[in-house]
Design a protein around this motif. Structure first.
Motif, PDB file in Angstrom:
ATOM      1  N   ARG A 252      34.539  36.762  41.284  1.00 22.93           N
ATOM      2  CA  ARG A 252      35.818  37.418  41.545  1.00 22.93           C
ATOM      3  C   ARG A 252      36.994  36.565  41.078  1.00 22.93           C
ATOM      4  NH1 ARG A 252      33.849  39.445  47.522  1.00 22.93           N
ATOM      5  NH2 ARG A 252      33.092  41.503  46.885  1.00 22.93           N
ATOM      6  N   LEU A 256      39.802  37.496  38.219  1.00 24.42           N
ATOM      7  CA  LEU A 256      41.248  37.379  38.382  1.00 24.42           C
ATOM      8  C   LEU A 256      41.867  36.580  37.240  1.00 24.42           C
ATOM      9  CD1 LEU A 256      43.873  37.673  40.030  1.00 24.42           C
ATOM     10  CD2 LEU A 256      43.162  35.639  41.324  1.00 24.42           C
ATOM     11  N   GLU A 257      41.220  35.480  36.855  1.00 27.34           N
ATOM     12  CA  GLU A 257      41.747  34.675  35.760  1.00 27.34           C
ATOM     13  C   GLU A 257      41.774  35.458  34.454  1.00 27.34           C
ATOM     14  OE1 GLU A 257      39.434  31.165  35.583  1.00 27.34           O
ATOM     15  OE2 GLU A 257      40.203  30.333  37.475  1.00 27.34           O
ATOM     16  N   GLN A 260      44.741  37.880  34.623  1.00 29.67           N
ATOM     17  CA  GLN A 260      46.034  37.238  34.463  1.00 29.67           C
ATOM     18  C   GLN A 260      46.209  36.669  33.051  1.00 29.67           C
ATOM     19  OE1 GLN A 260      46.498  34.392  37.697  1.00 29.67           O
ATOM     20  NE2 GLN A 260      47.526  35.965  38.929  1.00 29.67           N
ATOM     21  N   THR A 313      50.353  37.766  43.197  1.00 32.41           N
ATOM     22  CA  THR A 313      49.085  38.446  42.885  1.00 32.41           C
ATOM     23  C   THR A 313      47.903  37.506  43.083  1.00 32.41           C
ATOM     24  OG1 THR A 313      50.223  39.846  41.274  1.00 32.41           O
ATOM     25  CG2 THR A 313      47.822  39.701  41.113  1.00 32.41           C
ATOM     26  N   LYS A 314      48.062  36.270  42.637  1.00 33.02           N
ATOM     27  CA  LYS A 314      46.983  35.293  42.773  1.00 33.02           C
ATOM     28  C   LYS A 314      46.699  34.975  44.238  1.00 33.02           C
ATOM     29  CE  LYS A 314      45.569  30.758  41.057  1.00 33.02           C
ATOM     30  NZ  LYS A 314      45.964  29.600  40.203  1.00 33.02           N
ATOM     31  N   SER A 317      45.069  37.903  45.944  1.00 34.85           N
ATOM     32  CA  SER A 317      43.669  38.035  45.537  1.00 34.85           C
ATOM     33  C   SER A 317      42.796  37.033  46.277  1.00 34.85           C
ATOM     34  CB  SER A 317      43.553  37.837  44.024  1.00 34.85           C
ATOM     35  OG  SER A 317      44.298  38.824  43.321  1.00 34.85           O
TER      36      SER A 317
END
Length: 529
Positions: A252, A256-257, A260, A313-314, A317
């Motif tokens: 996950r 995410l990385e 982004q 957002t980070k 998450s």
């Protein structure tokens, strides 16, 4: 067309088929006795491959019965013996559960098990969808969904198995721990030397060990090979849960990385580059551009806003990942608790539970069993009667054997209940013979032991007697010793001395103390003391 395309095309049809089969399997499982009885009747009475058709052609006999008749009676008798129980069996089932300590427990029901499995599948679907994107980077969305379902079901099966076995293992270890504690606090003289000697499998109505300790009775009825605790599935389940949680969280984070990285707003140089770009309208506009300081301040404000959005957002998450990890662990703990609270560890506890949980009294149980056994006996008798009618038509003109003809004429004497009665009598006589043989062997063994013990005792007595005669002093020695100690002399009484000596000769054996006391009395009687 590949497998994923086929599954995607016929997905709805496959779901309907799987649901239908699951419902039918559940109905058959919950009504297995009725299904078994129906299947036996279908084997004998269907018009395509009826078993009665082949059995009717067999003229072989087995005593006073045709071999074909015994086949039918044995087939139905197996189911009849499982159902035909009296009220004592009901009481034995309750006592069995009480000994094992599982009177208030229930098995893990099918609906509860299916519901728990569905929750595990839905929980696994979330992280399986994330993993499916890395399985095949070029896969379409439909293929990704199909792979997600396959991976989710696989994860659910593995986790359901591990958590179930872990919960069952924890429950079993708890019972073994209580048994060992009771054994340790028991009287050291009367308790068993060790708990490793587990007796044979005790049936529900077998209480031959009722005089033993309660904890030993419970151990004899557990479905274990040894009384030692095991932690195999507990360790394996914990390792698997932790490993899966770490791997899923890592996937996950990488997802995410990737998101982004693909977002231009979250690139460090994106704000500056966007601010430096000007539109064609600005190039051909007659309005002078704003000062450079204003453009710089505006670019910094835009970059700050975009970096805050990416940072939020980070952080959101990461918080979501943590919440999903907690939910994953809690769900596995709940599945383990369900397996801990439901299910049995006794070898016959589930059968005993089936015999008791629907009935409040012994009379209710007897009435229900009588109705079921009567239905089975009626079906069996109908099948046996059809077989006898077929055999009468097929064999009456083709056989030349008088014994076969006599059996065909006396078919009405051979009923299913008569066969069950004969089998019960033979089984009872066989058990009586086995019991008598066992008692005779024990008696012979006891006689051999007693004879050998008597022989050894006689030999020891002879050896002790001979040693005592050699080492024990004579009457004259003791008499002279006493006279020397007292230093007194007196006249003797010859008649009294002869009488005392005669009594001494009549005695076979006496201890040195008794011999000294006897001689002392004799000397006093003679007046020497």
């Amino acid at each position: 067309m590949d497998l994923f395309s086929v599954l995607q095309t016929y997905r709805d049809i496959l779901i309907v088929i799987a649901a239908t089969l699951s419902i039918l399997a559940y109905i058959a499982y919950t009504n297995w006795d009725a299904v078994s009885l129906w299947w036996k009747g279908f084997k004998y009475h269907n018009f395509l491959f009826s078993k009665l058709r082949s059995l009717a052609k067999n003229p072989d006999t087995a005593g006073r019965w045709f071999h074909s008749e015994t086949v039918v009676c044995q087939d139905y008798g197996e189911l009849y013996s499982q159902i035909h129980k009296d009220g004592d069996y009901y009481e034995s089932s309750k006592k069995y559960l009480s000994i094992v300590g599982e009177s208030g427990r229930k098995p893990l029901g099918t609906l509860l098990m299916l519901g728990l499995f569905a929750v595990l599948v839905l929980e696994a679907w979330g992280f399986s969808y994330t993993m499916a994107g890395f399985i095949d980077l070029s896969a379409s969305e439909n293929t990704r969904v199909t792979m997600t379902w396959i991976v989710a079901i696989a994860f659910a099966v593995i986790l359901a198995f591990l958590t179930h076995m872990m919960g069952h293992e924890l429950y079993r270890n708890g019972i073994l721990g209580r048994i060992r504690n009771n054994w340790q606090v028991d009287d050291t003289e009367s308790r068993p030397r060790t708990l490793d000697d587990i007796d044979f499998d005790y049936e529900i109505d077998n209480f031959t060990d009722e005089n033993g300790p309660k904890y030993k009775q419970r151990l004899n009825r557990l479905d274990v090979n040894s009384p030692r605790k095991k932690h195999t599935f507990t360790i394996g389940a914990l390792v698997a849960i932790i490993a899966i949680g770490i791997i899923i969280t890592f996937v996950r984070v990488k997802t995410l990385e990737v998101a982004q990285t693909q977002d231009a707003m979250c690139q460090p140089s994106s704000a500056t580059s966007n601010a430096a770009l000007t539109s064609l309208d600005d190039l051909y506009s007659s309005t002078p551009p704003p000062p450079l300081e204003s453009q710089k301040v505006s670019a910094e404000a835009v970059g700050k806003g975009e970096s805050e959005i990416c940072q939020a957002t980070k952080e959101g998450s990461w918080a979501t990942f943590g919440m999903l990890a907690i939910l994953f662990i809690v769900l596995q703990a709940f599945a383990t608790w369900v397996s801990f609270k439901f299910g049995f560890v006794g070898k016959h506890s589930k059968s005993a539970w089936k015999n008791t949980h629907k009935f409040n009294t012994k009379n209710q149980y007897e009435a229900a069993m009588d109705a079921k056994s009567k239905r089975i006996s009626q079906r069996a008798q109908k099948t046996l009667g059809d077989l006898q009618s077929r055999m009468a038509k097929v064999l009456i003109d083709s056989t030349m054997n008088s014994s076969v003809s006599d059996l065909l004429k006396k078919a009405s004497d051979r009923t299913f209940l008569r066969y069950v009665e004969q089998e019960s009598e033979q089984s009872l006589s066989s058990r009586n013979r086995q019991t008598q043989t066992m008692l005779e062997r024990e008696r012979e063994h006891s006689d051999i032991i007693s004879k050998s013990t008597s022989q050894v005792t006689a030999d020891e007595f002879k050896a002790v007697s001979s040693n005592s005669r050699i080492e024990q002093p004579t009457d004259e020695e003791i008499e002279s010793q006493i006279l020397t100690e007292t230093k007194e002399q007196s006249l003797s009484d010859e008649e009294l001395e002869k009488q005392i000596l005669a009594e001494a000769q009549a005695k076979k054996q006496e201890t040195p103390e008794e011999q000294r006391a006897r001689v002392l009395e004799k000397l006093k009687a003679e007046g020497k003391l």
